[in-house]
Every structure is written in structure tokens, then in C-alpha cells.
Design an enzyme around this catalytic site. Sequence first.
Site, PDB file in Angstrom:
ATOM      1  N   LYS A 111      50.888  22.661  19.135  1.00 40.78           N
ATOM      2  CA  LYS A 111      49.939  23.535  18.452  1.00 40.78           C
ATOM      3  C   LYS A 111      49.331  24.521  19.444  1.00 40.78           C
ATOM      4  O   LYS A 111      48.990  24.152  20.572  1.00 40.78           O
ATOM      5  CB  LYS A 111      48.855  22.675  17.801  1.00 40.78           C
ATOM      6  N   SER A 127      44.828  23.965   9.867  1.00 42.78           N
ATOM      7  CA  SER A 127      45.159  24.895  10.926  1.00 42.78           C
ATOM      8  C   SER A 127      46.488  24.600  11.615  1.00 42.78           C
ATOM      9  O   SER A 127      46.999  25.414  12.387  1.00 42.78           O
ATOM     10  CB  SER A 127      44.035  24.906  11.962  1.00 42.78           C
ATOM     11  N   SER A 175      43.039  19.731   8.874  1.00 41.98           N
ATOM     12  CA  SER A 175      44.026  20.580   9.533  1.00 41.98           C
ATOM     13  C   SER A 175      45.351  19.909   9.850  1.00 41.98           C
ATOM     14  O   SER A 175      46.326  20.582  10.165  1.00 41.98           O
ATOM     15  CB  SER A 175      43.441  21.167  10.819  1.00 41.98           C
TER      16      SER A 175
END
Length: 513
Positions: free
Chosen positions: A99, A174, A198
Site C-alpha cells: 500500500k 483506502s 479501509s
Amino acid sequence: MSPETHRSAEAADAHPFPPPPELVHLTARELAVRIRTREVSAREVVRAHLDRIEQVNGPVNAVVTLVAERALDEAHAADETAARGGPLGPLHGLPVAHKDTHDTRGIRTTYGTPLLADNVPARDELIVERIRAAGAITLGKTNVPEFAAGSHTVNPVFGATRNPYDLRRSAGGSSGGAAAALACGMHPLADGSDMGGSLRNPASFCNVVGLRPSPGRVPSWPETAPWSTMAVQGPMARTVADAALLLSVVAGPDPRSPIALETPGSAFGGPLERDPKGLRIAWSPDLGGAVPVDREVRDVLASAVTVFADLGCVVEEACPELTGADEVFRTFRAWQFHLALGALVESAGDRMKPSLVHNVRQGRALTGVDLERATVLQGRLFHRVREFFDRYDALILPTSQVPPFPLELEYPDNVEGVPMKDYLEWMRSAYLVSATGSPALSVPAGFTPGGLPVGLQIVGPHRCDLRVLRIGHAFEQATRHGERRPGQGVTRPDGRVLGRHESFGASGQEPRR
């Protein structure tokens, strides 16, 4: 051009004996066995996934920084280690992407903001450090919203990540880039993080698996607020067993985290098969009327109740008392955002997402009384939920209140006719659970009539992460919804629906390097 951030001509060469296409669709556990037994080389596996990224990433925009030459070099070294009979980690030779809010040594980490567009960290953060120490090979970084704020992956640096099941829609966030890349076969495992959903929301939107572990299960370092329990890091994968495999690597104690749990990660590496017969399952379609849920989501998830009943579980409609959970989450989220980003907002807030700036300033306005009240409410909430799980083994509910929404929206402005007051309101089915401290898993649960994925959220008692994984695995094996991959009815941006055997293909674009 730096070899760390640019794909070399060598890496782009076609493999003389292209690996079978199934390499990018095998589970991580299956790939690990094939690499360990030398049925296939790490280099073949990495090249197959790099080829897949080149083929499909253009329209999806999930992997935003690629380190192809470095990955191939690491794969070659991994094969040499195996040939010498050297020690092999549990993720030996498996490709991953991290990420873009997780610091990676020598690889650009932008946090989705122009303020850090050229940021190259000097060290890996703990979750990346553990994944790499287990033998995984980094392919690059996956897209995020700016500073991971919100559950829609779009930012001024790389643009939007598109949902691979309908390229006109959001991939969630996210950890949206991670979820979309997993769905497309760009890599079999991914790390993510979760404050208000997320890991779970993008898993639901992209028909993959995301686990929000119990706080402290996956220790985090470095941390601005190391005692905080609201934000956690965790695994994403295409199967529950693969998520457990990654959890087995990233979980476990570390002296740099004061809340790290002592249970070793190896506790999650074994088989997940358990007979669910007799489990007491609470089903709540809307958290006791606390959240509106889109009718199509409700219809898809109604069948989940039947699945658990058919598995021999005792299913009842019930919900814990969540009074105060909304205030707990919003207070501590605003406080943590201000702690992390307050100084940056003061110096460069005009160059940041307005909704993010608003949340940071909400944190600045908090008083000691506000934090005191949230702390007391959180304690009461924890004990009510603890007592609820004395009666039930797990709670099942929608992961997301809506199916994937149109890409051009920042967030859905209403759910079933109920107006959403801000970009958090539509995520309450996920963030109210965050406030409880319970582990929560999103597992594929089916599709709307229009072919959009829907996830089921499975919540367990505090620190009962393994129980949640076992229940999710049983549901997954009974339904097989996660085996439906993009391309089987995927919708392109122009609205054309591709047939089962068509590729949604490349657009001539490649990841930024």
C-alpha cells in the site's frame, strides 16, 4: 532512469517459455508449494505477474509504482537460495505489492499526495519488513486516496483506481489499489490498513478478502500514536486461507509496539477447516436499524443466512448495543488525523483534499472533555459487545452499505433515500465495528443483478481473529463467490460489457515508475 523506479528493457522481454496463465490465478498457498518444490521458479512467477500488470493495469490503475527489474533480480536470488538448499520463508518467491501509505525502503511512497510525490523512504516499516523477511518479493506500490482518507481510491498524483468488475465504478478504499490488483491477478497477496473500513470496504467492492485484525495483532512501527487502537494494519488476498497465511507472517509481538499481542503469527498458518455446526451466529442486516443499507446489498446478503443455517449454525437476528460508537470513532479519528497531519495542514492545507483538511481541523478543535467522553464511551461499548459475544460466536452483517458507486462521486450522497452528511456516513457499517475493537473479515458474498460484488462482514469477539477466519473460510468454501474473476461480465468505461472470454486488456498505459 533509476532501476528501482523504471522498468528495464530486459524485464520487458517475453519469457522464452511463457508460464501457464493459471500462475496468476493460483492461490498464494498453491504458488508457495509449487515454488518450494521447484515445479516453477520464483522468476517465472514474478514475470507472470509483471506480464499481468502490463496487460491489465492500464484501465484499472491499481499498481502505481513498479520496480520490475528489482523484483526480477530478487526472484533470481530467491531461486539461487532454493537451489543451494538454503532456508525458505513461508512467502518465499511470492510477489506482493505494498500500500502506498506503507513506507518501503528505496521505493517511492507518495501517500497519494502531491506533497510527497517524490518521497523515497530510507527504511521499510514493520509490516513491509516482516513480509520481505518471509521471502516475498516486492513488485511495487498500490494506489490510495490522499493520506488514506476515505473509502474511494482517487488522488491528485495517480488519479482513480477503477473497479475491475465495472470500470465506471469505485474500487473502494483506502486499500483500493490493493483490492483491485488482487482481483485482476496482478499479485496474490497484499497488505493494507483499516481505520474505518479501509481493508474491508475495498475487499467488498472488488470480490476479495480483507481482514481488520484485533488491535495489536499486527504491530505497527513507526507510529505517531503507538497506544492507539483505532487504526490497524492487516492482510488482503483472494481467499481466506491466503489472508491467514499473510497474517501468520505479519502478526506477533514486537518490542517497538506497546500494544502488540504475544500470540505468535504461526498460530494462523495452519489449516482453517473446522466444522461450523452448532455455532451461534447473530445476523444483523442494518445494525438494528442504525444504518441504511441499499436494497440490492440486502437482497444478496439475505442468502448468507441460509448458507450458515445449511452449515448447521444456529442463526438469529440480533445486534449488540452500539450507542456511542459513532462518537467514539469520529472523535478518535479526528484526533489522530490532527496528530499526524495538523502541522502539514497549517503549512500546506490549500494543496490537500478539502474533506481531509476539514477532519484535521475538527481534531484541532477537540477539547480534553471531548476526549474524556469518547474514552468513557469506548469502555462501555467494549463491555457491551463483550457481553453480546457471550451469547453469540460471531456477528454477520453487510461490509458496505452500498454496492460500488460511480467513479466520479467522492462518496454516495444517499443510501436508500437517506442523505449522507459527509464522506464517512455511508461507511458506518464498517466504522461502527472499528470502534468496538473486534476483528472483522470481509468475504465475497455474491453479486447484484448488475454484476457488482457484495461482501459479507464477519465480526468476532475481541482477539478471536482465528475464529473469524475459520468461519469465513467455511462460508467461502460453501459459496465459492470469490472464484468469479473480472472479465466474466466486466463493464468498461464506455459501458460495453465484455464477454466471459474477452480480456479487458491494456489501454497502452503502464504504471508510473
